[in-house]
Design a protein around this motif. Sequence first.
Motif, PDB file in Angstrom:
ATOM      1  N   PHE A  85       0.813  -1.204   0.051  1.00  0.00           N
ATOM      2  CA  PHE A  85      -0.050   0.027  -0.012  1.00  0.00           C
ATOM      3  C   PHE A  85       0.870   1.158   0.052  1.00  0.00           C
ATOM      4  N   MET A  86       0.340   2.197   0.023  1.00  0.00           N
ATOM      5  CA  MET A  86       0.715   3.764   0.233  1.00  0.00           C
ATOM      6  C   MET A  86       0.034   4.466   1.033  1.00  0.00           C
ATOM      7  N   ILE A  87       0.189   4.434   2.357  1.00  0.00           N
ATOM      8  CA  ILE A  87      -0.637   5.028   3.149  1.00  0.00           C
ATOM      9  C   ILE A  87      -0.169   6.454   3.942  1.00  0.00           C
ATOM     10  N   PHE A  88       1.398   6.880   3.422  1.00  0.00           N
ATOM     11  CA  PHE A  88       1.828   7.955   4.192  1.00  0.00           C
ATOM     12  C   PHE A  88       1.775   9.071   3.180  1.00  0.00           C
ATOM     13  N   GLU A  89       1.123  10.251   3.662  1.00  0.00           N
ATOM     14  CA  GLU A  89       1.073  11.527   2.741  1.00  0.00           C
ATOM     15  C   GLU A  89       2.128  12.030   2.291  1.00  0.00           C
ATOM     16  N   GLU A  90       3.134  11.990   3.337  1.00  0.00           N
ATOM     17  CA  GLU A  90       4.589  12.623   3.148  1.00  0.00           C
ATOM     18  C   GLU A  90       5.331  11.858   1.901  1.00  0.00           C
ATOM     19  N   HIS A  91       5.160  10.661   1.937  1.00  0.00           N
ATOM     20  CA  HIS A  91       6.036  10.008   0.828  1.00  0.00           C
ATOM     21  C   HIS A  91       5.047  10.323  -0.422  1.00  0.00           C
ATOM     22  N   ALA A  92       3.625   9.928  -0.307  1.00  0.00           N
ATOM     23  CA  ALA A  92       2.851  10.139  -1.416  1.00  0.00           C
ATOM     24  C   ALA A  92       2.877  11.368  -2.479  1.00  0.00           C
ATOM     25  N   THR A  93       3.254  12.404  -1.515  1.00  0.00           N
ATOM     26  CA  THR A  93       3.409  13.681  -2.055  1.00  0.00           C
ATOM     27  C   THR A  93       4.797  14.264  -2.288  1.00  0.00           C
ATOM     28  N   ALA A  94       5.859  13.390  -2.229  1.00  0.00           N
ATOM     29  CA  ALA A  94       7.179  13.707  -2.298  1.00  0.00           C
ATOM     30  C   ALA A  94       7.293  15.057  -1.245  1.00  0.00           C
ATOM     31  N   GLN A  95       7.048  14.714  -0.174  1.00  0.00           N
ATOM     32  CA  GLN A  95       7.328  15.773   0.980  1.00  0.00           C
ATOM     33  C   GLN A  95       6.465  17.272   0.292  1.00  0.00           C
ATOM     34  N   GLY A  96       5.525  17.068  -0.128  1.00  0.00           N
ATOM     35  CA  GLY A  96       4.647  18.202  -0.293  1.00  0.00           C
ATOM     36  C   GLY A  96       5.021  18.890  -1.743  1.00  0.00           C
ATOM     37  N   THR A  97       5.982  18.171  -2.507  1.00  0.00           N
ATOM     38  CA  THR A  97       6.186  18.776  -4.038  1.00  0.00           C
ATOM     39  C   THR A  97       5.267  18.131  -5.134  1.00  0.00           C
ATOM     40  N   ARG A  98       4.343  17.572  -4.912  1.00  0.00           N
ATOM     41  CA  ARG A  98       3.329  17.016  -6.037  1.00  0.00           C
ATOM     42  C   ARG A  98       1.875  16.712  -5.250  1.00  0.00           C
ATOM     43  N   GLN A  99       0.783  16.637  -5.993  1.00  0.00           N
ATOM     44  CA  GLN A  99      -0.286  16.377  -5.381  1.00  0.00           C
ATOM     45  C   GLN A  99      -0.805  15.147  -5.784  1.00  0.00           C
ATOM     46  N   ARG A 100      -1.551  14.375  -4.943  1.00  0.00           N
ATOM     47  CA  ARG A 100      -2.165  13.120  -5.473  1.00  0.00           C
ATOM     48  C   ARG A 100      -3.406  13.157  -5.838  1.00  0.00           C
ATOM     49  N   GLN A 101      -3.984  12.310  -6.524  1.00  0.00           N
ATOM     50  CA  GLN A 101      -5.597  12.296  -6.995  1.00  0.00           C
ATOM     51  C   GLN A 101      -6.351  12.105  -5.840  1.00  0.00           C
ATOM     52  N   GLU A 102      -7.539  12.604  -6.079  1.00  0.00           N
ATOM     53  CA  GLU A 102      -8.559  12.409  -5.003  1.00  0.00           C
ATOM     54  C   GLU A 102      -8.802  11.064  -4.277  1.00  0.00           C
ATOM     55  N   ALA A 103      -8.732  10.029  -5.442  1.00  0.00           N
ATOM     56  CA  ALA A 103      -8.622   8.717  -5.036  1.00  0.00           C
ATOM     57  C   ALA A 103      -8.133   8.358  -4.046  1.00  0.00           C
ATOM     58  N   TRP A 104      -6.568   8.641  -3.949  1.00  0.00           N
ATOM     59  CA  TRP A 104      -5.828   8.290  -2.903  1.00  0.00           C
ATOM     60  C   TRP A 104      -6.041   8.794  -1.600  1.00  0.00           C
ATOM     61  N   TYR A 105      -6.927   9.696  -1.393  1.00  0.00           N
ATOM     62  CA  TYR A 105      -7.472  10.221   0.038  1.00  0.00           C
ATOM     63  C   TYR A 105      -8.643   9.079   0.212  1.00  0.00           C
ATOM     64  N   CYS A 106      -9.359   8.924  -0.668  1.00  0.00           N
ATOM     65  CA  CYS A 106     -10.653   8.171  -0.591  1.00  0.00           C
ATOM     66  C   CYS A 106     -10.412   6.453  -0.205  1.00  0.00           C
ATOM     67  N   MET A 107      -9.659   6.005  -0.627  1.00  0.00           N
ATOM     68  CA  MET A 107      -9.209   4.497  -0.305  1.00  0.00           C
ATOM     69  C   MET A 107      -7.840   4.473  -0.266  1.00  0.00           C
ATOM     70  N   PRO A 108      -7.259   3.197   0.784  1.00  0.00           N
ATOM     71  CA  PRO A 108      -5.899   2.789   0.578  1.00  0.00           C
ATOM     72  C   PRO A 108      -5.699   2.041  -0.800  1.00  0.00           C
ATOM     73  N   ILE A 109      -4.619   2.589  -1.315  1.00  0.00           N
ATOM     74  CA  ILE A 109      -4.323   2.053  -2.936  1.00  0.00           C
ATOM     75  C   ILE A 109      -2.937   1.098  -2.646  1.00  0.00           C
ATOM     76  N   PHE A 110      -3.188  -0.089  -3.251  1.00  0.00           N
ATOM     77  CA  PHE A 110      -1.834  -0.797  -3.421  1.00  0.00           C
ATOM     78  C   PHE A 110      -1.583  -1.280  -4.629  1.00  0.00           C
ATOM     79  N   TYR A 111      -0.702  -2.021  -4.801  1.00  0.00           N
ATOM     80  CA  TYR A 111      -0.267  -3.098  -5.811  1.00  0.00           C
ATOM     81  C   TYR A 111       0.215  -4.303  -5.443  1.00  0.00           C
TER      82      TYR A 111
END
Length: 339
Positions: A85-111
Motif C-alpha cells: 500500500f501507500m498510506i503515508f501522505e509525506e511519501h505520496a506527495t514527495a514531501q509536499g512537492t506534488r499532489q495526489r489524486q482524490e482517489a488516494w485520499y478516499c481509499m488505501p491504494i496498493f499494488y
Amino acid sequence: MKLLTYDTGTGPRCGVLQDDRVVDVTALLGAPQTLRDVQALLEWDATSVDQVRDALARDVAAPALPLARVRLRAPILQPPTVRDFMIFEEHATAQGTRQRQEAWYCMPIFYFSNPLRIFGPDAPIPYPSAAAMLDYELEIGCIIGRSGSNVREADALNYIAGFCIFNDWSCRDIQRDESSVGLGPAKGKDAASSLGPWLVTTDELAPYLRDGRLHVKCSAKVNGDIWLQDSDGGLAYHTWGAMVERASWDSRIVPGDVLGCGTVGGGSIGEAIRKGYDTARFLEPGDVVEMEVEGIGVLRNRIDPKVNADPGYRYRAKEQPPLPERGSAKDYRYELRIR
C-alpha cells in the motif's frame, strides 16, 4: 512474542525467540511434521500462536540455540500474496512537492508485489542488472494470521498475526518509465523485497497501537550514516484496518499474506536527499542498508554486484530521472490531517 524462521544448515524451521535463544516451535508444539516457517505455523491450527505462548509459559522442553548461532530467514519464506500500500501522505506527495489524486485520499491504494523474491535478514541483495537507480523503502508489514473475505475495518486486527519490517527495494529509473503508462509498478519492484527480522505478535505491539495506527519510531542507515531518524509510523493517513478491509473485500486473505504499509515519511532516498542528508545518494554495490523500527527490531541487507550485467540490454530505462534538489525539504514538517 517474536516468531521467526531460522536455519542451522539443515533447512528452514519455525522458531520463537526467548531470552536471546531460538526455541524450535515444531518440537515445542509436538507437531507431526516440520513447521518450516511462520506461515506453516499459522496454517497448522487456528490457535497455533496461542499454543506457542502457552507452551512457553508451561516451560515445555524443546531444543533451543543462541540467536547468534542461527541464520535468520524471512519469517514468511514465500507469501501467498504481497500487497503493498501507500498510506503515508509525506511519501505520496514527495514531501509536499506534488499532489495526489482524490482517489488516494478516499481509499488505501496498493499494488501486488512479487512473492517469489523475498529476502531475509542479512541476506545479500543482487543489484538489479537492468537498473541504475536502486532505492530502498522503509515500511512496516503486517502478516495475516486467518483466512477471511470482506473483513470490516473494525474486525481487522483479529486477522493480523503480527508485524515485521518490510523493505520494498525499488528501481526508480525503471519505475518512472512504467508508471508513465498507467499500469503501476512492475519490473521496477520485481527484483527483491526484504522481510524481518521476525514477526512480532500484535499483542506485544499493543502499547503502540492507537486509532488503528502503529505509533512506532522508524529509522534508516546506509553504511552507518543516518538517512532517516525517528519517523513516526503513526502518521499514516489510512489505518491498518482499512488496509485489511480493502485487501479482503470481494477477495480473500489467507495466513502468510503480507500487507506493506508503504514508505513511512522520509523513508526513501529521494526524501533523504530533499531533507539534506549529506551522504544520501542512490545505492551502489557494497552498501549496507539498516532499517530499525521501534518494538520490532533491525532489518539489515547488503547490496551485491549486478548478476548478468548487460549494458546493451534492451529493456532498460530510456533515461535517468533527475535527482531531487538536496535540502529542498529541509524545513518540511508533515502534520497529519484526516479529511
